[in-house]
Design a protein around this motif. Sequence first.
Motif, PDB file in Angstrom:
ATOM      1  N   VAL A 249      13.868   0.654   7.653  1.00  0.00           N
ATOM      2  CA  VAL A 249      12.617   0.196   8.364  1.00  0.00           C
ATOM      3  C   VAL A 249      13.371  -0.844   9.274  1.00  0.00           C
ATOM      4  O   VAL A 249      14.418  -1.503   9.170  1.00  0.00           O
ATOM      5  N   GLY A 250      12.529  -1.209  10.322  1.00  0.00           N
ATOM      6  CA  GLY A 250      13.202  -2.158  11.586  1.00  0.00           C
ATOM      7  C   GLY A 250      13.392  -3.583  11.167  1.00  0.00           C
ATOM      8  O   GLY A 250      12.800  -3.992   9.913  1.00  0.00           O
ATOM      9  N   ASP A 251      14.157  -4.054  11.911  1.00  0.00           N
ATOM     10  CA  ASP A 251      14.532  -5.428  11.517  1.00  0.00           C
ATOM     11  C   ASP A 251      13.504  -6.519  12.368  1.00  0.00           C
ATOM     12  O   ASP A 251      13.511  -6.443  13.645  1.00  0.00           O
ATOM     13  N   PRO A 252      12.418  -7.258  11.712  1.00  0.00           N
ATOM     14  CA  PRO A 252      11.654  -7.981  12.382  1.00  0.00           C
ATOM     15  C   PRO A 252      12.225  -9.135  13.162  1.00  0.00           C
ATOM     16  O   PRO A 252      11.559  -9.750  14.097  1.00  0.00           O
ATOM     17  N   ALA A 253      13.638  -9.444  12.935  1.00  0.00           N
ATOM     18  CA  ALA A 253      14.386 -10.624  13.781  1.00  0.00           C
ATOM     19  C   ALA A 253      14.487 -10.076  15.060  1.00  0.00           C
ATOM     20  O   ALA A 253      14.391 -10.782  16.005  1.00  0.00           O
ATOM     21  N   LEU A 254      14.255  -8.695  15.267  1.00  0.00           N
ATOM     22  CA  LEU A 254      14.480  -8.239  16.693  1.00  0.00           C
ATOM     23  C   LEU A 254      13.170  -7.670  17.557  1.00  0.00           C
ATOM     24  O   LEU A 254      13.252  -7.244  18.536  1.00  0.00           O
ATOM     25  N   ALA A 255      12.087  -8.150  16.581  1.00  0.00           N
ATOM     26  CA  ALA A 255      10.858  -7.341  16.946  1.00  0.00           C
ATOM     27  C   ALA A 255       9.737  -8.310  17.634  1.00  0.00           C
ATOM     28  O   ALA A 255      10.066  -9.301  17.566  1.00  0.00           O
ATOM     29  N   SER A 256       8.834  -7.812  18.448  1.00  0.00           N
ATOM     30  CA  SER A 256       7.717  -8.538  18.982  1.00  0.00           C
ATOM     31  C   SER A 256       6.792  -8.713  17.857  1.00  0.00           C
ATOM     32  O   SER A 256       6.753  -8.265  16.761  1.00  0.00           O
ATOM     33  N   PRO A 257       5.846  -9.479  18.111  1.00  0.00           N
ATOM     34  CA  PRO A 257       4.688  -9.900  17.214  1.00  0.00           C
ATOM     35  C   PRO A 257       3.991  -8.377  16.717  1.00  0.00           C
ATOM     36  O   PRO A 257       3.682  -8.130  15.724  1.00  0.00           O
ATOM     37  N   ALA A 258       3.791  -7.365  17.601  1.00  0.00           N
ATOM     38  CA  ALA A 258       3.178  -6.222  17.398  1.00  0.00           C
ATOM     39  C   ALA A 258       4.208  -5.422  16.396  1.00  0.00           C
ATOM     40  O   ALA A 258       3.770  -4.619  15.751  1.00  0.00           O
TER      41      ALA A 258
END
Length: 344
Positions: free
Chosen positions: A303-312
Motif C-alpha cells: 500500500v502507498g505511504d501516506p507520508a508522501l500523499a495528498s489528503p485525497a
Amino acid sequence: MSTLSTDRPATPPDADCTPTTEAHAMGAEAAGRVAAILKALADPLRLRMLSYLTTSPTGEACVCDIATVADVTQPTVSHHLKVLKDVGVLASERRGTWVHYRVEPDLRGAVTTLLDAFAPAALDTAARDRGRVGLTDSDAVLDRVTARLVTEFPDAGHDTVQQLVRGSYTALARSASITTHLVVNAERFARQRLADRARADTADARPQVLFVCVANAGRSQLAAALMQHHAGDRVVVRSAGSAPAADVHAGVLPALVALGADDAAFPKPLTDDAVRAADVVITMGCGDTCPILPGKRYEDWVVGDPALASPAGVAAIRDEIDRRVRGLLADLLPDLPTTPAARS
C-alpha cells in the motif's frame, strides 16, 4: 630582501598527515553512474510516479494510469518516464496501444528503500530541531512507573520491569520530537512489552496482530486503529516500525482522530517480544527487517505511504487498508460483522 608570506598555516611537527590506506572513496566511474541516477530521480513528479509504480498491486502501470498521479498531460508523463528508463531505473513493455512501465528488478530494493525509508526520514529531519530530556532528569518519575507496572505484572520481577521501563524510555527518546509525553508513552510502551512477554503464560485466546512498517507513523498506525475500530477488544493489536519516526504523520492524524486512536498513537520500535506474541504479522514496506519465527502467519501488504500523499491520497490509502483489515478479520473472526469505517 623581502620575506614571502603564505596564508597556509604551518603543519605542527607532530601531526600525521599520511593518507590512510584503509578508507577508499567511490571510484569516479561509479560515482558518475550513481550521480546520473540520482539526478534523474531529483524531480518531485518522478518520485511520485515511482511511488505509484512500487505500490501498484501488479508492480506496473501504463502511461494512462500514471497520468492520474498529477494534473499533467500524457506526453509530459511519457517524457519523465523516458528519463527514468534512460538511466536504467524503469523497464517498459508495449502491449497493444499502451506502454507499461515497471521498476527494474535489480533496482527495486533500492527504490523501495528510497521511498519507504529515506523519504520519510528526510521529511522528519526537516522539522527536527529539538532538545531532549535526559534519562537522568526523569529517574524519579521512571521509578514510579516501574512501581506501578510491578504491581500489574508481579511475575515479571522488579529488575525486569525496571529494565523494560528504562529501555522503552531510551528507545522513544532517540526519535521523540515532543518530550512532554515521553514518560507517558514510555509507560504505555513498556506495558505493551510486558503484556507481550506474559502472553505465553496466560489463557488469552484472542488473536494478536502486529502491523509493521518503516516509520510506524502512517500505514501501520492506520491499520492498527482500523482493526481496533472493527474488532474492539476481541483482537489484541500492536503496531511498530523498523526505523520509527519522531511523530505520526500530520496527514494521518485526522483519520486516527476519527477512529478514536489519536491519544495512543506514537511511533514505537519493533521488538522481538511483539513478534513472538503475535499470531499474525503484517508487514507494509519494511522489507526483511521483521524477524521470521515459526508458527506465525505473515502477510505483506503493498500500500502507498501516506507520508508522501495528498489528503485525497491519504484517504485512498486508508480505504485500501480498511478493505484489507476487514478481509483479515473475516478469517480471524468469521462471526464478526464489519463494514467500511466512516471517513472523517
